[in-house]
Design a protein around this motif. Structure first.
Motif, PDB file in Angstrom:
ATOM      1  N   ARG A  56      -1.534  15.342  36.851  1.00  0.00           N
ATOM      2  CA  ARG A  56      -1.192  14.054  37.435  1.00  0.00           C
ATOM      3  C   ARG A  56      -0.945  14.150  38.932  1.00  0.00           C
ATOM      4  O   ARG A  56      -0.551  15.204  39.441  1.00  0.00           O
ATOM      5  CB  ARG A  56       0.055  13.500  36.738  1.00  0.00           C
ATOM      6  N   ASP A  57      -1.185  13.045  39.623  1.00  0.00           N
ATOM      7  CA  ASP A  57      -0.920  12.988  41.058  1.00  0.00           C
ATOM      8  C   ASP A  57       0.570  12.711  41.287  1.00  0.00           C
ATOM      9  O   ASP A  57       1.334  12.530  40.321  1.00  0.00           O
ATOM     10  CB  ASP A  57      -1.832  11.956  41.729  1.00  0.00           C
ATOM     11  N   PRO A  58       1.024  12.701  42.546  1.00  0.00           N
ATOM     12  CA  PRO A  58       2.461  12.533  42.795  1.00  0.00           C
ATOM     13  C   PRO A  58       3.053  11.243  42.235  1.00  0.00           C
ATOM     14  O   PRO A  58       4.258  11.169  41.990  1.00  0.00           O
ATOM     15  CB  PRO A  58       2.547  12.561  44.328  1.00  0.00           C
ATOM     16  N   ALA A 109       0.358  17.731  39.640  1.00  0.00           N
ATOM     17  CA  ALA A 109       1.394  18.291  38.776  1.00  0.00           C
ATOM     18  C   ALA A 109       0.782  18.614  37.422  1.00  0.00           C
ATOM     19  O   ALA A 109       0.097  17.788  36.811  1.00  0.00           O
ATOM     20  CB  ALA A 109       2.537  17.285  38.602  1.00  0.00           C
ATOM     21  N   SER A 111       0.817  19.479  33.371  1.00  0.00           N
ATOM     22  CA  SER A 111       1.551  18.936  32.241  1.00  0.00           C
ATOM     23  C   SER A 111       2.511  19.980  31.681  1.00  0.00           C
ATOM     24  O   SER A 111       2.340  21.178  31.913  1.00  0.00           O
ATOM     25  CB  SER A 111       0.578  18.489  31.151  1.00  0.00           C
ATOM     26  N   ASP A 117       0.059  27.317  36.442  1.00  0.00           N
ATOM     27  CA  ASP A 117       0.732  28.191  37.396  1.00  0.00           C
ATOM     28  C   ASP A 117       0.379  29.662  37.172  1.00  0.00           C
ATOM     29  O   ASP A 117       0.704  30.506  37.991  1.00  0.00           O
ATOM     30  CB  ASP A 117       2.248  28.007  37.288  1.00  0.00           C
TER      31      ASP A 117
END
Length: 264
Positions: A56-58, A109, A111, A117
């Motif tokens: 997702r975007d900010p 971001a 999920s 990461d």
């Protein structure tokens, strides 16, 4: 091949019943006629998915599916079973499109539960997505065909056929490039990169009828021929004539004859 827009939502891959009231029955009729059916699959599109399965975007807006999330991969496996298994739609494989739209950017971001990461990003994320789709397809139907345009040696185990993708009108300098020249160049690249994979020679878009016929008649000597036009050419508006389709039929018969000879 059932192409784009057969789904009610790209991310869930449920049939649009306004267009396909009983897609399973239609596919069964094709099987009865000796044909197989591939479904178009749009990679990365989160349309209709639970946002918890997406990147997702900010602002929180889903922008892509998240192959780093085991929950998304489990959902993808369920979808593939529903599309290919005998107790589902019973289709025979996928034409995978839009793989070039891999998510990018520092502001996205992942999920919850995602492995983004841990390095599942870029080409690695695409490989995981295509690999999960391919594994699920062959689990649901062992002789499934998964066609992609992932022209890279690392994708050899997770794709069954390489697609040459859409034709361009001009080169990077703005010059017109004959479509059959593009076909031959792309085929040479694909064969050099993945020499053991069959090649889907594609066929869209075509600028005019003469170019289309030249492209179509070059296809059988280079790979698996595809037919995108039976009524008119979108680039020029010219009508396809019965004699044109007779020429296509002759070239396809020659292609099949060549296959039989090679198998013998």
């Amino acid at each position: 091949m059932i192409d784009d827009r057969w789904q009610a939502a790209y991310g869930t891959n449920e049939p649009d019943t306004a267009k396909w009231p009983d897609l399973r029955a239609w596919i069964r009729a094709q099987h009865d006629a000796g044909r197989r059916v591939l479904l178009w699959f749009k990679a990365w599109d989160p349309d209709g998915l639970d946002p918890e399965l997406t990147l997702r975007d900010p602002s929180g807006r889903p922008v892509a599916t998240d192959p780093g999330n085991p929950a998304y991969l489990a959902e993808l496996r369920r979808q593939v079973h529903r599309m290919l298994a005998p107790d589902g739609l019973d289709a025979d494989g996928f034409k995978v499109d839009f793989t070039q739209r891999a998510p990018s950017g520092r502001m996205l971001a992942a999920s919850p539960g995602s492995g983004a990461d841990d390095g599942v990003w870029g080409l690695a994320a695409l490989h995981r997505l295509v690999g999960a789709l391919h594994a699920a397809a062959h689990e649901a139907k062992p002789d499934a065909l998964v066609v992609t345009h992932t022209m890279h040696p690392s994708f050899a185990p997770v794709t069954d056929m390489i697609r040459l993708n859409d034709v361009l009108e001009r080169d990077v300098a703005g010059a017109l490039v004959p479509v059959q020249d593009q076909l031959r160049f792309r085929h040479a690249v694909a064969h050099a990169v993945l020499p053991d994979h069959p090649i889907d020679t594609d066929q869209w878009p075509m600028p005019d009828r003469a170019s289309w016929l030249a492209y179509a008649e070059a296809q059988p000597e280079l790979g698996v021929p595809a037919l995108y036009y039976v009524d008119s050419i979108d680039g020029s508006g010219e009508r396809v004539q019965p004699r044109d389709l007779d020429r296509i039929a002759r070239s396809w018969r020659a292609y099949r004859t060549g296959l039989r000879r090679r198998r013998a």
